[in-house]
Design a protein around this motif. Structure first.
Motif, PDB file in Angstrom:
ATOM      1  N   GLN A 106       0.816  -1.217   0.000  1.00 13.64           N
ATOM      2  CA  GLN A 106       0.000   0.000   0.000  1.00 13.64           C
ATOM      3  C   GLN A 106       0.853   1.273   0.000  1.00 13.64           C
ATOM      4  OE1 GLN A 106      -2.007   0.783   3.931  1.00 13.64           O
ATOM      5  NE2 GLN A 106      -0.923  -1.114   4.522  1.00 13.64           N
ATOM      6  N   TYR A 107       2.144   1.132   0.306  1.00 16.31           N
ATOM      7  CA  TYR A 107       3.025   2.296   0.394  1.00 16.31           C
ATOM      8  C   TYR A 107       3.965   2.418  -0.798  1.00 16.31           C
ATOM      9  CZ  TYR A 107       1.415   2.119   5.222  1.00 16.31           C
ATOM     10  OH  TYR A 107       0.626   2.093   6.346  1.00 16.31           O
ATOM     11  N   LYS A 108       3.759   1.619  -1.844  1.00 20.49           N
ATOM     12  CA  LYS A 108       4.707   1.577  -2.960  1.00 20.49           C
ATOM     13  C   LYS A 108       4.786   2.882  -3.740  1.00 20.49           C
ATOM     14  CE  LYS A 108       1.417  -0.492  -6.221  1.00 20.49           C
ATOM     15  NZ  LYS A 108       1.157  -1.640  -7.125  1.00 20.49           N
ATOM     16  N   ASP A 109       3.760   3.749  -3.627  1.00 18.15           N
ATOM     17  CA  ASP A 109       3.764   5.010  -4.370  1.00 18.15           C
ATOM     18  C   ASP A 109       4.261   6.182  -3.535  1.00 18.15           C
ATOM     19  OD1 ASP A 109       2.740   3.812  -6.689  1.00 18.15           O
ATOM     20  OD2 ASP A 109       0.690   3.966  -5.931  1.00 18.15           O
ATOM     21  N   ASP A 110       4.683   5.910  -2.309  1.00 12.43           N
ATOM     22  CA  ASP A 110       5.204   6.946  -1.421  1.00 12.43           C
ATOM     23  C   ASP A 110       6.630   6.534  -1.032  1.00 12.43           C
ATOM     24  OD1 ASP A 110       5.958   8.444   0.887  1.00 12.43           O
ATOM     25  OD2 ASP A 110       3.858   8.884   1.318  1.00 12.43           O
ATOM     26  N   PHE A 115      10.167   3.181   2.143  1.00 16.77           N
ATOM     27  CA  PHE A 115      11.420   2.936   2.850  1.00 16.77           C
ATOM     28  C   PHE A 115      11.149   2.508   4.284  1.00 16.77           C
ATOM     29  CE2 PHE A 115      14.603   5.072   5.672  1.00 16.77           C
ATOM     30  CZ  PHE A 115      15.624   4.137   5.510  1.00 16.77           C
ATOM     31  N   TRP A 116      10.223   3.177   4.945  1.00 18.23           N
ATOM     32  CA  TRP A 116       9.878   2.787   6.314  1.00 18.23           C
ATOM     33  C   TRP A 116       9.320   1.369   6.352  1.00 18.23           C
ATOM     34  CZ3 TRP A 116       6.893   7.889   7.880  1.00 18.23           C
ATOM     35  CH2 TRP A 116       7.834   8.903   8.097  1.00 18.23           C
ATOM     36  N   ALA A 117       8.444   1.054   5.402  1.00 19.99           N
ATOM     37  CA  ALA A 117       7.847  -0.292   5.365  1.00 19.99           C
ATOM     38  C   ALA A 117       8.922  -1.353   5.137  1.00 19.99           C
ATOM     39  CB  ALA A 117       6.780  -0.362   4.272  1.00 19.99           C
ATOM     40  N   ASP A 118       9.866  -1.081   4.224  1.00 17.64           N
ATOM     41  CA  ASP A 118      10.961  -2.024   3.986  1.00 17.64           C
ATOM     42  C   ASP A 118      11.803  -2.204   5.248  1.00 17.64           C
ATOM     43  OD1 ASP A 118      10.288  -2.640   1.410  1.00 17.64           O
ATOM     44  OD2 ASP A 118      11.794  -1.359   0.470  1.00 17.64           O
ATOM     45  N   SER A 119      12.013  -1.120   5.973  1.00 19.41           N
ATOM     46  CA  SER A 119      12.789  -1.199   7.210  1.00 19.41           C
ATOM     47  C   SER A 119      12.059  -2.025   8.256  1.00 19.41           C
ATOM     48  CB  SER A 119      13.069   0.213   7.748  1.00 19.41           C
ATOM     49  OG  SER A 119      13.835   0.965   6.817  1.00 19.41           O
ATOM     50  N   ILE A 120      10.743  -1.892   8.313  1.00 14.28           N
ATOM     51  CA  ILE A 120       9.954  -2.710   9.241  1.00 14.28           C
ATOM     52  C   ILE A 120      10.054  -4.181   8.865  1.00 14.28           C
ATOM     53  CG2 ILE A 120       7.588  -3.245   9.977  1.00 14.28           C
ATOM     54  CD1 ILE A 120       7.028  -0.190   9.790  1.00 14.28           C
ATOM     55  N   LYS A 121       9.970  -4.479   7.572  1.00  9.86           N
ATOM     56  CA  LYS A 121      10.093  -5.875   7.132  1.00  9.86           C
ATOM     57  C   LYS A 121      11.471  -6.440   7.471  1.00  9.86           C
ATOM     58  CE  LYS A 121       8.780  -5.146   2.864  1.00  9.86           C
ATOM     59  NZ  LYS A 121       8.450  -5.462   1.443  1.00  9.86           N
ATOM     60  N   LEU A 122      12.503  -5.618   7.339  1.00 11.14           N
ATOM     61  CA  LEU A 122      13.848  -6.072   7.685  1.00 11.14           C
ATOM     62  C   LEU A 122      13.947  -6.355   9.186  1.00 11.14           C
ATOM     63  CD1 LEU A 122      16.609  -6.667   6.482  1.00 11.14           C
ATOM     64  CD2 LEU A 122      17.244  -4.285   6.938  1.00 11.14           C
ATOM     65  N   GLN A 123      13.302  -5.533   9.986  1.00  8.61           N
ATOM     66  CA  GLN A 123      13.276  -5.773  11.431  1.00  8.61           C
ATOM     67  C   GLN A 123      12.515  -7.065  11.748  1.00  8.61           C
ATOM     68  OE1 GLN A 123      14.214  -3.387  14.270  1.00  8.61           O
ATOM     69  NE2 GLN A 123      15.620  -2.719  12.673  1.00  8.61           N
ATOM     70  N   LEU A 124      11.453  -7.345  11.005  1.00 14.59           N
ATOM     71  CA  LEU A 124      10.704  -8.584  11.201  1.00 14.59           C
ATOM     72  C   LEU A 124      11.563  -9.801  10.864  1.00 14.59           C
ATOM     73  CD1 LEU A 124       7.279  -7.483   9.667  1.00 14.59           C
ATOM     74  CD2 LEU A 124       7.683  -8.101  12.066  1.00 14.59           C
ATOM     75  N   LEU A 125      12.355  -9.675   9.801  1.00 15.86           N
ATOM     76  CA  LEU A 125      13.292 -10.752   9.464  1.00 15.86           C
ATOM     77  C   LEU A 125      14.272 -10.966  10.611  1.00 15.86           C
ATOM     78  CD1 LEU A 125      14.379 -12.751   7.331  1.00 15.86           C
ATOM     79  CD2 LEU A 125      15.812 -10.874   6.464  1.00 15.86           C
ATOM     80  N   GLY A 126      14.687  -9.868  11.223  1.00 16.26           N
ATOM     81  CA  GLY A 126      15.593  -9.959  12.357  1.00 16.26           C
ATOM     82  C   GLY A 126      14.970 -10.582  13.584  1.00 16.26           C
ATOM     83  N   CYS A 127      13.636 -10.626  13.642  1.00 16.31           N
ATOM     84  CA  CYS A 127      12.958 -11.274  14.770  1.00 16.31           C
ATOM     85  C   CYS A 127      13.049 -12.796  14.682  1.00 16.31           C
ATOM     86  CB  CYS A 127      11.486 -10.866  14.803  1.00 16.31           C
ATOM     87  SG  CYS A 127      11.167  -9.159  15.289  1.00 16.31           S
ATOM     88  N   ILE A 128      12.951 -13.350  13.474  1.00 17.11           N
ATOM     89  CA  ILE A 128      12.870 -14.801  13.324  1.00 17.11           C
ATOM     90  C   ILE A 128      14.237 -15.451  13.234  1.00 17.11           C
ATOM     91  CG2 ILE A 128      12.660 -14.717  10.795  1.00 17.11           C
ATOM     92  CD1 ILE A 128      10.734 -17.107  13.129  1.00 17.11           C
TER      93      ILE A 128
END
Length: 232
Positions: A106-110, A115-128
């Motif tokens: 939903q944030y691909k056009d902003d 960038f924030w969403a990608d950073s959140i996903k990277l943090q989620l990867l760091g959780c597992i």
């Protein structure tokens, strides 16, 4: 086919302070930006399910150019060198999860929010990832060292080696939703693969990576690998 284990983190925990540090913000940043990124983090944590699949595999044979593991050939002198004194590896794939990937679209056009969403996903990867390593140690390597290698992290084990790794695990997409593209990237984008092993002395890719100023460096650069291609 090896016996697989699937891990799902239903309650990932990412402190806002960790995310702010990752995106180079702090409590003194613009209040509107702070409110927006905090809301995005809450949204992601409400639906995210980082996942992993792994299993124990046997090293059947090796030569100077690679190894055969459970009938699957890996081409890499570095892999052969690292597995010279071990007969077992634990291949794995970890991912931020398809739920977080779909949420982020939903944030691909902003550009900023993307960038924030990608950073959140990277943090989620760091959780597992650390949970997988902890479970692998408990089950398979309760004593001694535990190290890891990942295809594409060095030219000595190129990204195309994702294919035999996925073949070794088999059925990764039904298990955790991750899949390989034609160019051997993993989707969701914040995913990684590799294998754990227990060498006589600890192994870090960083020892052979000439990117001296890399912010994620975990060991000093020591020397180039003889007889294998080097990263630019």
């Amino acid at each position: 086919m090896l016996e697989k284990t699937i891990l799902v983190d239903d309650t990932p925990d990412i402190p806002l302070s960790s995310l702010l540090k990752a995106v180079r913000m702090d409590e003194g940043s613009d209040p509107e930006d702070l409110a927006e990124i905090s809301q995005m983090l809450d949204e992601a944590l409400a639906i995210a399910k980082p996942k992993a699949v792994f299993g124990l595999a046997q090293v059947e044979s090796r030569d100077e150019n690679g190894v055969i593991v459970d009938g699957v050939r890996f081409h890499s002198p570095l892999v052969s060198k690292n597995l010279a004194n071990t007969s077992r590896i634990v291949p794995f794939v970890v991912t931020c999860g398809t739920e977080a990937e779909e949420w982020s679209l939903q944030y691909k056009d902003d550009p900023l929010k993307e960038f924030w969403a990608d950073s959140i996903k990277l943090q989620l990867l760091g959780c597992i990832r650390p949970k997988v390593q902890k479970e692998v140690r408990r089950r398979f390597f309760p004593t001694g060292d535990i190290s890891a290698m990942s295809p594409g992290s060095l030219a000595a084990w190129p990204l195309k080696e994702q294919r035999p790794l996925f073949a070794l695990l088999g059925g990764v997409t039904p298990d955790i939703g991750a899949r390989l593209t034609d160019s051997c990237l993993i989707l969701p984008s914040k995913s990684s693969s590799g294998f754990f092993f227990s060498p006589e002395s600890h192994y870090e890719n960083c020892r052979y990576c000439p990117l001296i100023k890399c912010p994620n460096r975990r060991a000093p650069f020591e020397h180039e690998l003889e007889g294998v291609p080097q990263d630019e």
